[in-house]
Scaffold this active site. Structure first.
Site, PDB file in Angstrom:
ATOM      1  N   GLY A  95      -2.330   3.311   9.318  1.00 34.41           N
ATOM      2  CA  GLY A  95      -1.549   3.967   8.263  1.00 34.41           C
ATOM      3  C   GLY A  95      -2.013   5.354   7.884  1.00 34.41           C
TER       4      GLY A  95
ATOM      5  N   HIS B 121     -12.509   9.296  -0.261  1.00 39.66           N
ATOM      6  CA  HIS B 121     -12.035  10.288  -1.232  1.00 39.66           C
ATOM      7  C   HIS B 121     -12.174   9.813  -2.679  1.00 39.66           C
ATOM      8  CE1 HIS B 121      -9.433  11.977   2.285  1.00 39.66           C
ATOM      9  NE2 HIS B 121     -10.654  12.442   2.294  1.00 39.66           N
TER      10      HIS B 121
ATOM     11  N   ASP C 266      -6.887   4.021  -4.261  1.00 44.29           N
ATOM     12  CA  ASP C 266      -6.267   3.024  -5.127  1.00 44.29           C
ATOM     13  C   ASP C 266      -7.057   1.727  -5.278  1.00 44.29           C
ATOM     14  OD1 ASP C 266      -5.740   1.744  -2.636  1.00 44.29           O
ATOM     15  OD2 ASP C 266      -3.805   2.766  -2.494  1.00 44.29           O
TER      16      ASP C 266
ATOM     17  N   CYS D 297       2.761  -1.251   9.687  1.00 43.03           N
ATOM     18  CA  CYS D 297       1.343  -1.648   9.674  1.00 43.03           C
ATOM     19  C   CYS D 297       1.150  -3.131   9.358  1.00 43.03           C
ATOM     20  CB  CYS D 297       0.568  -0.825   8.644  1.00 43.03           C
ATOM     21  SG  CYS D 297       0.469   0.914   9.050  1.00 43.03           S
TER      22      CYS D 297
ATOM     23  N   CYS E 177     -15.342  15.327 -22.383  1.00 42.54           N
ATOM     24  CA  CYS E 177     -16.371  14.284 -22.333  1.00 42.54           C
ATOM     25  C   CYS E 177     -16.899  13.999 -23.742  1.00 42.54           C
ATOM     26  CB  CYS E 177     -17.508  14.736 -21.419  1.00 42.54           C
ATOM     27  SG  CYS E 177     -18.934  13.635 -21.438  1.00 42.54           S
TER      28      CYS E 177
HETATM   29 ZN    ZN Z   1     -20.373  14.972 -20.093  1.00 44.60          ZN
END
Ligand code: ZN
Length: 278
Positions: free
Chosen positions: A222, A123, A108, A266, A182
């Site tokens: 967390g 990640h 995030d 936390c 794309c």
């Molecule tokens: Zn592309």
């Protein structure tokens, strides 16, 4: 049995005071206070249906339609989430020169929004979308506008928020949902995050390992460490002889190897611990 906030804060303050350079690993429990729900309950089990896998996303157009339709709705609130006291406490700890690196399993960007600079997004980040063929990357906000433009009838929908900018939308016909390819090469676009069933990029893991080697101790905030990509750093820390403290609600996969386990809120606990140490 959760400790009282004062007692937990004192124990954690002691740990932070004893170790100058911390390798910090954070997870979903940092962001629940910002309105982003967690996947797992306090026993480490799934609260909901597990998220889409990389293989399903890449291999099946219907899965991608369903993913992006849910994401169209979920992003509205996810994209507006703001950092909370946990992010702020960790940013302060870094400003005080106490954090070697902050490795987060969250996608995030809220640690950076709170002012943390030395962050590795284990990640990935949900605010970017990447082409699987040509690697071209676009901002999620721009992609959101394109999704809304192509799917005007879906804009009216709302749903219960789910983790990672997802939303609970079921029993809808996702086949009518138009997903842009794309613009440069026609390839498949995917959020720039590591899906379940996908490996974390090797360079990212190597950077984190190098930071761990320069640290005096590891602090987990967390996270239940149920995902191996995060758990392995806790195991590595212990193999290297580094002390390991865990601050989170509920059981974790590393409870049996932790030097200190604090089962508490936390944000307030961390803020209290830092105040004691200052
Ligand atoms: Zn592309």
């Amino acid at each position: 049995m959760p400790m009282s906030a004062d007692f937990a804060g004192t124990k954690l303050a002691g740990f932070i005071a004893q170790h100058r350079k911390l390798f910090v690993l954070t997870g979903a429990g940092c962001s629940t206070g910002s309105g982003i729900p967690d996947y797992r309950d306090v026993d480490g089990g799934w609260k909901r249906r597990p998220p889409v896998t990389y293989q399903a996303f890449v291999g099946d157009a219907a899965t991608r339609s369903r993913y992006w339709a849910r994401s169209l709705v979920g992003w509205r609130r996810f994209g507006r989430a703001r950092p909370n006291g946990t992010h702020e406490a960790l940013a302060k700890l870094e400003a005080d020169g106490r954090i070697e690196v902050l490795l987060t399993q969250n996608v995030d960007g809220l640690h950076q929004a709170a002012g943390s600079r030395n962050v590795i997004d284990l990640h990935g980040r949900l605010d970017r979308v990447r082409c699987l063929s040509c690697e071209r990357s676009v901002a999620r906000a721009d992609f959101q506008s394109e999704l809304e433009r192509r799917n005007p009838s879906w804009n009216e929908l709302d749903a219960l928020d789910a983790p990672d900018g997802d939303a609970d939308l079921e029993a809808l016909d996702f086949s009518t949902f138009a997903v842009p390819d794309c613009a440069a090469c026609g390839g498949i676009l995917k959020p720039d995050v590591v899906f379940f069933g996908e490996n974390v990029p090797r360079e990212r893991v190597q950077s984190a390992c190098a930071a761990l080697q320069s640290a005096d101790a590891m602090l987990v905030v967390g996270s239940s460490l149920m995902v191996y990509s995060g758990f392995r750093f806790a195991r590595m820390a212990r193999e290297m002889g580094l002390p390991l403290a865990i601050l989170t609600h509920g059981v974790t996969r590393a409870d049996d190897i932790a030097t200190l386990k604090v089962d508490a809120d936390c944000g307030s606990t961390l803020a209290g611990a830092i105040a004691v140490g200052a």
